[in-house]
Each structure stands twice: as C-alpha cells, then as structure tokens.
Write a protein that holds these residues in place. Sequence first.
Motif, PDB file in Angstrom:
ATOM      1  N   UNK A  13      40.092  26.549  89.710  1.00  0.00           N
ATOM      2  CA  UNK A  13      39.449  26.655  88.399  1.00  0.00           C
ATOM      3  C   UNK A  13      39.341  25.279  87.745  1.00  0.00           C
ATOM      4  N   UNK A  14      40.335  24.437  87.952  1.00  0.00           N
ATOM      5  CA  UNK A  14      40.312  23.098  87.353  1.00  0.00           C
ATOM      6  C   UNK A  14      39.276  22.200  88.026  1.00  0.00           C
ATOM      7  N   UNK A  15      39.117  22.334  89.311  1.00  0.00           N
ATOM      8  CA  UNK A  15      38.206  21.441  90.028  1.00  0.00           C
ATOM      9  C   UNK A  15      36.766  21.948  90.065  1.00  0.00           C
ATOM     10  N   UNK A  16      36.516  23.167  89.637  1.00  0.00           N
ATOM     11  CA  UNK A  16      35.149  23.689  89.702  1.00  0.00           C
ATOM     12  C   UNK A  16      34.265  23.122  88.602  1.00  0.00           C
ATOM     13  N   UNK A  17      34.850  22.499  87.606  1.00  0.00           N
ATOM     14  CA  UNK A  17      34.134  21.875  86.489  1.00  0.00           C
ATOM     15  C   UNK A  17      33.222  22.855  85.766  1.00  0.00           C
ATOM     16  N   UNK A  18      33.644  24.087  85.667  1.00  0.00           N
ATOM     17  CA  UNK A  18      32.879  25.103  84.952  1.00  0.00           C
ATOM     18  C   UNK A  18      33.262  25.069  83.478  1.00  0.00           C
ATOM     19  N   UNK A  19      32.455  25.737  82.665  1.00  0.00           N
ATOM     20  CA  UNK A  19      32.778  25.837  81.248  1.00  0.00           C
ATOM     21  C   UNK A  19      33.997  26.724  81.066  1.00  0.00           C
ATOM     22  N   UNK A  20      34.819  26.365  80.108  1.00  0.00           N
ATOM     23  CA  UNK A  20      35.999  27.177  79.863  1.00  0.00           C
ATOM     24  C   UNK A  20      35.619  28.443  79.099  1.00  0.00           C
ATOM     25  N   UNK A  21      36.479  29.429  79.152  1.00  0.00           N
ATOM     26  CA  UNK A  21      36.203  30.709  78.500  1.00  0.00           C
ATOM     27  C   UNK A  21      36.033  30.567  76.985  1.00  0.00           C
ATOM     28  N   UNK A  22      36.862  29.783  76.276  1.00  0.00           N
ATOM     29  CA  UNK A  22      36.634  29.636  74.833  1.00  0.00           C
ATOM     30  C   UNK A  22      35.293  28.983  74.501  1.00  0.00           C
ATOM     31  N   UNK A  23      34.846  28.051  75.325  1.00  0.00           N
ATOM     32  CA  UNK A  23      33.559  27.407  75.091  1.00  0.00           C
ATOM     33  C   UNK A  23      32.415  28.411  75.212  1.00  0.00           C
ATOM     34  N   UNK A  24      32.480  29.249  76.213  1.00  0.00           N
ATOM     35  CA  UNK A  24      31.456  30.274  76.401  1.00  0.00           C
ATOM     36  C   UNK A  24      31.493  31.269  75.249  1.00  0.00           C
ATOM     37  N   UNK A  25      32.686  31.677  74.833  1.00  0.00           N
ATOM     38  CA  UNK A  25      32.817  32.628  73.729  1.00  0.00           C
ATOM     39  C   UNK A  25      32.272  32.079  72.428  1.00  0.00           C
ATOM     40  N   UNK A  26      32.572  30.838  72.121  1.00  0.00           N
ATOM     41  CA  UNK A  26      32.075  30.223  70.886  1.00  0.00           C
ATOM     42  C   UNK A  26      30.563  30.066  70.952  1.00  0.00           C
ATOM     43  N   UNK A  27      30.039  29.708  72.106  1.00  0.00           N
ATOM     44  CA  UNK A  27      28.588  29.577  72.268  1.00  0.00           C
ATOM     45  C   UNK A  27      27.864  30.894  72.064  1.00  0.00           C
ATOM     46  N   UNK A  28      28.402  31.967  72.618  1.00  0.00           N
ATOM     47  CA  UNK A  28      27.790  33.283  72.445  1.00  0.00           C
ATOM     48  C   UNK A  28      27.873  33.715  70.985  1.00  0.00           C
ATOM     49  N   UNK A  29      28.985  33.429  70.321  1.00  0.00           N
ATOM     50  CA  UNK A  29      29.143  33.771  68.906  1.00  0.00           C
ATOM     51  C   UNK A  29      28.108  33.048  68.048  1.00  0.00           C
ATOM     52  N   UNK A  30      27.904  31.777  68.300  1.00  0.00           N
ATOM     53  CA  UNK A  30      26.907  31.003  67.546  1.00  0.00           C
ATOM     54  C   UNK A  30      25.504  31.538  67.817  1.00  0.00           C
ATOM     55  N   UNK A  31      25.215  31.867  69.057  1.00  0.00           N
ATOM     56  CA  UNK A  31      23.914  32.428  69.400  1.00  0.00           C
ATOM     57  C   UNK A  31      23.673  33.752  68.668  1.00  0.00           C
ATOM     58  N   UNK A  32      24.677  34.600  68.611  1.00  0.00           N
ATOM     59  CA  UNK A  32      24.534  35.870  67.899  1.00  0.00           C
ATOM     60  C   UNK A  32      24.353  35.661  66.399  1.00  0.00           C
ATOM     61  N   UNK A  33      25.021  34.672  65.831  1.00  0.00           N
ATOM     62  CA  UNK A  33      24.830  34.375  64.408  1.00  0.00           C
ATOM     63  C   UNK A  33      23.410  33.887  64.135  1.00  0.00           C
ATOM     64  N   UNK A  34      22.865  33.082  65.030  1.00  0.00           N
ATOM     65  CA  UNK A  34      21.482  32.614  64.873  1.00  0.00           C
ATOM     66  C   UNK A  34      20.516  33.786  64.945  1.00  0.00           C
ATOM     67  N   UNK A  35      20.732  34.696  65.892  1.00  0.00           N
ATOM     68  CA  UNK A  35      19.878  35.875  65.995  1.00  0.00           C
ATOM     69  C   UNK A  35      20.000  36.757  64.755  1.00  0.00           C
ATOM     70  N   UNK A  36      21.194  36.876  64.214  1.00  0.00           N
ATOM     71  CA  UNK A  36      21.388  37.637  62.985  1.00  0.00           C
ATOM     72  C   UNK A  36      20.650  36.988  61.824  1.00  0.00           C
TER      73      UNK A  36
END
Length: 62
Positions: A13-36
């Motif tokens: 998980x550390x070497x895959x250089x993927x986005x972390x779970x909190x980053x994805x969660x915050x991004x989805x939250x911001x996207x939903x607020x924009x849609x709202x």
Amino acid sequence: MIDQLMILAESGADTSEALSAPTVGIGIFVLLLILLGFTWLTGGAHHRSLDRKRKNSSDSDH
C-alpha cells in the motif's frame, strides 16, 4: 504466516503511490457539496425567494 502477509500488504500500500482513503473521502465530500450548490442555485426555492424580494421592493416604490 499471517504476520508476513500483513507486512506485505502494508508495504504494498505504501509503494503503490495511490491516493489515501481520507484524501478520496474529502474529495468526494467536496464534490457532493458543489453538486448541492448547483442544485440549490438552479432549484425553484432559490428563485421563489428572489421573486418575493423583488415583489416587496417593487410594491414600496409605488
């Protein structure tokens, strides 16, 4: 055996250089607020309140 599997999963998980779970969660939250926000701006309730304000201000001018 299970300990080695856990260590392998953590290092993978550390070497895959993927986005972390909190980053994805915050991004989805911001996207939903924009849609709202878009929904609120284009919805009827916002326009009805603006029409009410315009009607009240035009009545006082006459």
